[in-house]
Design a protein around this motif. Sequence first.
Motif, mmCIF file in Angstrom:
data_model
loop_
_atom_site.group_PDB
_atom_site.id
_atom_site.type_symbol
_atom_site.label_atom_id
_atom_site.label_comp_id
_atom_site.label_asym_id
_atom_site.label_seq_id
_atom_site.Cartn_x
_atom_site.Cartn_y
_atom_site.Cartn_z
ATOM 1 N N GLU A 1 0.828 -1.196 0.000
ATOM 2 C CA GLU A 1 0.000 0.000 0.000
ATOM 3 C C GLU A 1 0.868 1.253 0.000
ATOM 4 O OE1 GLU A 1 -3.390 0.597 -0.140
ATOM 5 O OE2 GLU A 1 -3.410 -1.500 -0.786
ATOM 6 N N LEU A 2 1.958 1.207 0.778
ATOM 7 C CA LEU A 2 2.844 2.368 0.857
ATOM 8 C C LEU A 2 3.519 2.653 -0.472
ATOM 9 C CD1 LEU A 2 4.485 1.653 4.329
ATOM 10 C CD2 LEU A 2 2.764 3.399 3.810
ATOM 11 N N ARG A 3 3.771 1.633 -1.249
ATOM 12 C CA ARG A 3 4.446 1.808 -2.539
ATOM 13 C C ARG A 3 3.573 2.545 -3.552
ATOM 14 N NH1 ARG A 3 9.031 -1.226 -3.549
ATOM 15 N NH2 ARG A 3 8.663 -1.009 -5.793
ATOM 16 N N LYS A 4 2.267 2.393 -3.437
ATOM 17 C CA LYS A 4 1.361 2.920 -4.464
ATOM 18 C C LYS A 4 1.515 4.425 -4.660
ATOM 19 C CE LYS A 4 -2.229 -0.626 -4.048
ATOM 20 N NZ LYS A 4 -3.642 -0.903 -3.671
ATOM 21 N N SER A 5 1.715 5.171 -3.564
ATOM 22 C CA SER A 5 1.757 6.636 -3.663
ATOM 23 C C SER A 5 3.013 7.159 -4.358
ATOM 24 C CB SER A 5 1.644 7.256 -2.267
ATOM 25 O OG SER A 5 2.750 6.872 -1.470
ATOM 26 N N VAL A 6 4.045 6.304 -4.449
ATOM 27 C CA VAL A 6 5.308 6.758 -5.070
ATOM 28 C C VAL A 6 5.704 5.871 -6.255
ATOM 29 C CG1 VAL A 6 6.167 7.823 -2.945
ATOM 30 C CG2 VAL A 6 6.658 5.417 -3.401
ATOM 31 N N GLU A 7 4.798 5.015 -6.681
ATOM 32 C CA GLU A 7 5.120 4.045 -7.727
ATOM 33 C C GLU A 7 5.661 4.697 -8.988
ATOM 34 O OE1 GLU A 7 5.822 0.318 -8.539
ATOM 35 O OE2 GLU A 7 4.347 0.610 -6.943
ATOM 36 N N GLU A 8 5.145 5.873 -9.361
ATOM 37 C CA GLU A 8 5.550 6.516 -10.615
ATOM 38 C C GLU A 8 7.015 6.940 -10.605
ATOM 39 O OE1 GLU A 8 4.069 10.580 -11.402
ATOM 40 O OE2 GLU A 8 3.041 10.431 -9.445
ATOM 41 N N TRP A 9 7.609 7.103 -9.400
ATOM 42 C CA TRP A 9 8.995 7.550 -9.325
ATOM 43 C C TRP A 9 9.983 6.394 -9.163
ATOM 44 C CZ3 TRP A 9 7.997 11.952 -11.057
ATOM 45 C CH2 TRP A 9 6.954 12.734 -10.580
ATOM 46 N N LEU A 10 9.478 5.168 -8.997
ATOM 47 C CA LEU A 10 10.353 4.022 -8.772
ATOM 48 C C LEU A 10 10.782 3.392 -10.094
ATOM 49 C CD1 LEU A 10 8.487 2.348 -5.762
ATOM 50 C CD2 LEU A 10 10.419 3.931 -5.704
ATOM 51 N N ASP A 11 11.967 2.805 -10.053
ATOM 52 C CA ASP A 11 12.529 2.157 -11.241
ATOM 53 C C ASP A 11 13.471 1.069 -10.745
ATOM 54 O OD1 ASP A 11 13.967 1.361 -13.456
ATOM 55 O OD2 ASP A 11 14.561 3.369 -14.081
ATOM 56 N N GLU A 12 13.176 -0.166 -11.070
ATOM 57 C CA GLU A 12 13.978 -1.273 -10.537
ATOM 58 C C GLU A 12 15.440 -1.199 -10.945
ATOM 59 O OE1 GLU A 12 13.012 -4.562 -14.042
ATOM 60 O OE2 GLU A 12 12.040 -4.735 -12.078
ATOM 61 N N LYS A 13 15.753 -0.420 -11.976
ATOM 62 C CA LYS A 13 17.138 -0.293 -12.409
ATOM 63 C C LYS A 13 17.886 0.849 -11.727
ATOM 64 C CE LYS A 13 16.260 -2.170 -17.047
ATOM 65 N NZ LYS A 13 16.323 -1.904 -18.508
ATOM 66 N N GLY A 14 17.151 1.714 -11.000
ATOM 67 C CA GLY A 14 17.869 2.852 -10.422
ATOM 68 C C GLY A 14 17.255 3.477 -9.197
ATOM 69 N N ARG A 15 15.959 3.259 -8.933
ATOM 70 C CA ARG A 15 15.300 3.885 -7.780
ATOM 71 C C ARG A 15 14.421 2.846 -7.082
ATOM 72 N NH1 ARG A 15 15.165 7.431 -11.824
ATOM 73 N NH2 ARG A 15 13.040 6.872 -12.441
ATOM 74 N N GLY A 16 14.823 2.447 -5.891
ATOM 75 C CA GLY A 16 14.113 1.394 -5.180
ATOM 76 C C GLY A 16 13.626 1.834 -3.818
ATOM 77 N N LEU A 17 12.500 1.267 -3.377
ATOM 78 C CA LEU A 17 11.917 1.541 -2.065
ATOM 79 C C LEU A 17 11.946 0.253 -1.249
ATOM 80 C CD1 LEU A 17 10.351 3.314 -0.052
ATOM 81 C CD2 LEU A 17 8.236 2.648 -1.246
ATOM 82 N N PHE A 18 12.472 0.336 -0.020
ATOM 83 C CA PHE A 18 12.663 -0.856 0.803
ATOM 84 C C PHE A 18 11.985 -0.648 2.157
ATOM 85 C CE2 PHE A 18 15.948 -0.522 -2.322
ATOM 86 C CZ PHE A 18 16.044 -1.810 -2.840
ATOM 87 N N ILE A 19 11.043 -1.552 2.468
ATOM 88 C CA ILE A 19 10.232 -1.440 3.684
ATOM 89 C C ILE A 19 10.214 -2.794 4.377
ATOM 90 C CG2 ILE A 19 7.986 -0.761 4.623
ATOM 91 C CD1 ILE A 19 7.404 0.603 1.909
ATOM 92 N N GLY A 20 10.404 -2.782 5.682
ATOM 93 C CA GLY A 20 10.385 -4.022 6.447
ATOM 94 C C GLY A 20 8.985 -4.614 6.538
ATOM 95 N N ALA A 21 8.906 -5.931 6.683
ATOM 96 C CA ALA A 21 7.614 -6.608 6.812
ATOM 97 C C ALA A 21 6.925 -6.189 8.104
ATOM 98 C CB ALA A 21 7.815 -8.120 6.785
ATOM 99 N N VAL A 22 5.597 -6.042 8.039
ATOM 100 C CA VAL A 22 4.828 -5.628 9.222
ATOM 101 C C VAL A 22 5.003 -6.636 10.355
ATOM 102 C CG1 VAL A 22 2.510 -5.171 10.106
ATOM 103 C CG2 VAL A 22 3.143 -4.361 7.823
ATOM 104 N N ALA A 23 5.116 -7.906 9.997
ATOM 105 C CA ALA A 23 5.254 -8.953 11.011
ATOM 106 C C ALA A 23 6.535 -8.817 11.823
ATOM 107 C CB ALA A 23 5.215 -10.322 10.335
ATOM 108 N N ASP A 24 7.549 -8.139 11.267
ATOM 109 C CA ASP A 24 8.834 -7.976 11.966
ATOM 110 C C ASP A 24 8.903 -6.699 12.801
ATOM 111 O OD1 ASP A 24 9.688 -10.334 10.831
ATOM 112 O OD2 ASP A 24 10.679 -9.345 9.130
#
Length: 534
Positions: free
Chosen positions: A444-467
């Motif tokens: 869900e958090l990724r959706k608001s910034v999806e347009e700026w992400l690029d697997e070749k150069g811009r990545g978003l990393f979030i820990g699992a809620v369970a952890d």
Amino acid sequence: MITKIRICGYRIYKDFTLIPNAKLNILVGDNDAGKSTLMEAITLGLNGRVGGRGVLEELNPHWFNTEQVEEFVKLRKAGKKPALPEILIELYLHDQAELQVLCGAVNTDVPTNACPGVFLRIFPNEEYQDMLDEWLKDPSPLLPVEYYNCEWRSFADRELTKRPRALSVATIDSRTVKSSAGVDYHLRQILSDHLETPEKAAISLDFRNIKAGMTEGALADVNGRLATLGASLQAEPIALAMDQTSRTSWESVVIPHVDRVPFAMAGQGQQAAIKISLAMKRHSERVKIVMIEEPENHLSHTSLTTLLDRIEALATDDQQLFVSTHSTYVLNRLGLDALHLLNRNKVSKITELKPETISYFQRLPGYDTLRLVLAKKVVLVEGPSDEIIFERVFADLFGMRPMAAGIDVVSMRGLSLARCLELCAAINKPVAVMRDNDGIDPAELRKSVEEWLDEKGRGLFIGAVADGQTLEPQLITANGEPHLRDVLGITSAANLLTWMTREKTEGALRIANSEKILIPPQYMQAAAEFILSV
């Protein structure tokens, strides 16, 4: 206005092209990135002179691009016959009525481009071909500039002998305000633009009369005595008189004062502010191009704010500004959309920032956007503790600190993640972003910034809620509570999560300094591996 700049063979620029903005251009780059050289080249192309002196008077071998010269010498010594290095500066101008006299197609554009423009070319002089041939028998990196020529012409292929009136330029170098001579060349040029021709003529005439009055007044008695000395060959009388030649024109002795103090004795920040204001005054319509080098120098934060307010207020559509800076405050205040990121022969330009994003950073002028802009790669984290722990994780994984790999770890400090990612996307900056999940599904958090992400150069990393929702429980999950207590030196009497949440920075520093093994949270390790690989 300048629409395109091309520089070939001048200093660090082997072959460089810049398409400037019509109004404001902010030049940013590391040391030795070419900001000052770019401004020098623009001034050279517009004036055909250097600090009021002819090009050939100032020309030296170090003007030529080192890489080109070394390649030339190497080829010559290998028995080949490449052409001698040259310098070319081309300024393409906006197609407007007052510049039509400069319009033509004598430029290097392909396909043919007929437009107003000027070029300055420094090349071997054929009249000295025999001397050049002798030198070429044993060439060296120190080119024989004595045998070079310079031409300054319009795109209409007409020789220029003085700067066209429509191309007036004001240069303000705040780094080294020259005050020893009272008024430097650039200030004299700026002041001249504020005086009408009849005013200049009246001042010149009065000054000439004053000098004549000195000859007839205070010097008269002295001359009467000198006339009796008989020092000349035929006994002609010798006398003293005020110099009436152009060497002692009023411009060289009439200087501005600031609050009854000579301009040269004013503070350097004050000098820079005055020159900038004079150059940009609305009624100074003749000054079409204003170049300001590092306006932040010699100014306190308050004075810099005042100066930037003045620059913004005086800026008009009739003037084109080039501002070089090392200040995040200057960059944010004047506008990220005007940014040109220089790196020797390369330039990156922000072209896709939304107006609201520009306004966002202008309202937060203290945020260090220059770190994002200048870094080779960026890791964005939420706060200081994340930054400290990521540095430790990266060093454990790869045996070096992030900065050694050209990676700058920057805290967002509560800034909008979307705004930061948009900026990184606009300048094509490799970035890894780490953030807490705060109990929300990472998808869900990724959706608001999806347009700026690029697997070749811009990545978003979030820990699992369970952890865990934040960094602290993520660390406990990855390492286990007993081991992390040992790393932190926390006894069983204290609640570990409560202590870590309350003492975020202290806990991060203890982890960074501990020699015990630390198991990184999975999302943090993934971010480190991603940013190193892109």
